[in-house]
Motif scaffolding. Structure first.
Motif, PDB file in Angstrom:
ATOM      1  N   LEU A   1      50.732  30.132  48.838  1.00  0.00           N
ATOM      2  CA  LEU A   1      50.445  31.503  49.267  1.00  0.00           C
ATOM      3  C   LEU A   1      49.719  32.291  48.189  1.00  0.00           C
ATOM      4  O   LEU A   1      48.979  33.233  48.480  1.00  0.00           O
TER       5      LEU A   1
ATOM      6  N   TYR B   1      57.732  35.892  50.859  1.00  0.00           N
ATOM      7  CA  TYR B   1      58.391  34.593  50.972  1.00  0.00           C
ATOM      8  C   TYR B   1      59.879  34.805  50.738  1.00  0.00           C
ATOM      9  O   TYR B   1      60.276  35.522  49.815  1.00  0.00           O
TER      10      TYR B   1
ATOM     11  N   HIS C   1      51.256  25.718  55.387  1.00  0.00           N
ATOM     12  CA  HIS C   1      50.934  27.146  55.349  1.00  0.00           C
ATOM     13  C   HIS C   1      49.587  27.442  56.011  1.00  0.00           C
ATOM     14  O   HIS C   1      49.361  28.561  56.493  1.00  0.00           O
TER      15      HIS C   1
ATOM     16  N   THR D   1      52.827  21.254  51.585  1.00  0.00           N
ATOM     17  CA  THR D   1      53.145  22.627  51.993  1.00  0.00           C
ATOM     18  C   THR D   1      51.881  23.470  52.144  1.00  0.00           C
ATOM     19  O   THR D   1      51.849  24.389  52.968  1.00  0.00           O
TER      20      THR D   1
ATOM     21  N   ALA E   1      55.953  35.126  55.384  1.00  0.00           N
ATOM     22  CA  ALA E   1      55.038  33.981  55.361  1.00  0.00           C
ATOM     23  C   ALA E   1      55.751  32.656  55.144  1.00  0.00           C
ATOM     24  O   ALA E   1      55.099  31.612  55.089  1.00  0.00           O
ATOM     25  N   GLY E   2      57.075  32.681  55.062  1.00  0.00           N
ATOM     26  CA  GLY E   2      57.807  31.440  54.885  1.00  0.00           C
ATOM     27  C   GLY E   2      59.252  31.703  54.517  1.00  0.00           C
ATOM     28  O   GLY E   2      59.614  32.793  54.043  1.00  0.00           O
TER      29      GLY E   2
END
Length: 307
Positions: free
Chosen positions: A134, A228, A111, A107, A271-272
């Protein structure tokens, strides 16, 4: 080193030439080509840490199947575009901590691309490795759509009930939980979240105006750099999502959830996103997988045609 499996090509099942489904527009990609897309899908077939009933390891395949047959057009926002599939993360044998480390190694690379990752779970223990990369770079807040707070203390190993305790320990700045049920999470964990400055919005606070509820959740995160978003499908009422580890009554409706996901996705700090606890062996008539796939579609439409 843990890596990604080769994604399978997507196809739309409709034979109407005017129909455009996600199966028609989702392309296959690799980490090297991910930057060519606005959004990348990543499967996580794992349920080795679930507290309740297993079955979520079959979630990615079911979510892809249902999404593939979903049309791309949102009535107000138009069609979704620029989505690719990176395949599934190869889950190693071993304990939960080993799995979390291996998943995090992948991940982090996802990212690092410019695409917004959408993780298709899998159980809720993977929220930690999905969001943790993150934390090394930015102040981060999380919006969790969940029936539970998932901030239990880690004892022998992490579980599907510990990801937000792990994230707070690693530096998560803020958490807002939308849809948490009364009588589902013990007092000690509510007290813990309150000590962290967290916010809980139960279903009754959503029913009046889902859009306002999302705005309240985002406001509770303050001025964090990145947001997130996690969706545990048990946030839905058990009638709408029976195929989850811990279905309970009194949850959100699909209409409320979809409206909130489209709105939260419009925040330019996203961001996700993840969908967890879709457990097809426990489902009835594919209701949960279908709701999960529609949830992904609504989130992507909120990104502005996938940003």
């Amino acid at each position: 080193m843990t890596d990604l499996t080769d994604p399978s090509p997507w196809t739309g099942p409709s034979d109407d030439p005017n129909d455009e489904q996600f199966g028609d527009i989702v392309e296959t990609a690799t980490l090297a080509t991910a930057a060519e897309y606005d959004v990348v899908l990543v499967g996580e077939p794992y349920d080795g840490a679930v507290i309740g009933r297993p079955g979520a390891r079959a979630g990615p395949a079911a979510l892809r199947r249902e999404l593939g047959g979903t049309k791309t057009h949102h009535i107000e926002r138009g069609p979704v575009r620029s989505v690719a599939d990176l395949g599934d993360i190869e889950i190693p044998a071993g304990g939960v901590e080993q799995v979390q480390r291996a998943v995090r190694s992948v991940t982090a690379r996802v990212h690092a691309t410019s695409a917004v990752p959408v993780f298709l779970g899998g159980d809720n223990s993977l929220t930690f490795p999905n969001a943790a990369p993150l934390l090394a770079h930015e102040t981060v807040g999380a919006v969790s759509f969940d029936a539970h707070l998932d901030c239990r203390a880690v004892r022998d190993e992490p579980t599907s009930g510990t990801p937000y305790r792990q994230l707070h320990d690693a530096g998560l700045d803020a958490l807002a939980v939308v849809g948490a049920r009364h009588f589902e999470t013990s007092t000690a964990y509510h007290d813990y979240l309150a000590e962290q400055g967290g916010t809980v919005l139960p279903p009754a606070s959503v029913a009046g105006d889902p859009a306002d509820a999302v705005d309240d959740a985002l406001a509770a995160l303050g001025d964090v750099d990145a947001v997130y978003v996690s969706l545990d499908l048990d946030v839905l009422d058990a009638a709408a999502a029976p195929g989850v580890s811990a279905p309970t009554p009194g949850g959100l409706s699909t209409r409320e959830l979809f409206r909130m996901l489209g709105r939260v996705a419009s925040d330019d700090r996203i961001a996700g996103f993840e969908v967890v606890e879709c457990a097809p062996p426990l489902d009835a008539g594919d209701r949960t997988a279908r709701a999960g796939a529609r949830a992904v579609a609504h989130f992507l439409s909120g990104l502005g045609g996938s940003r």
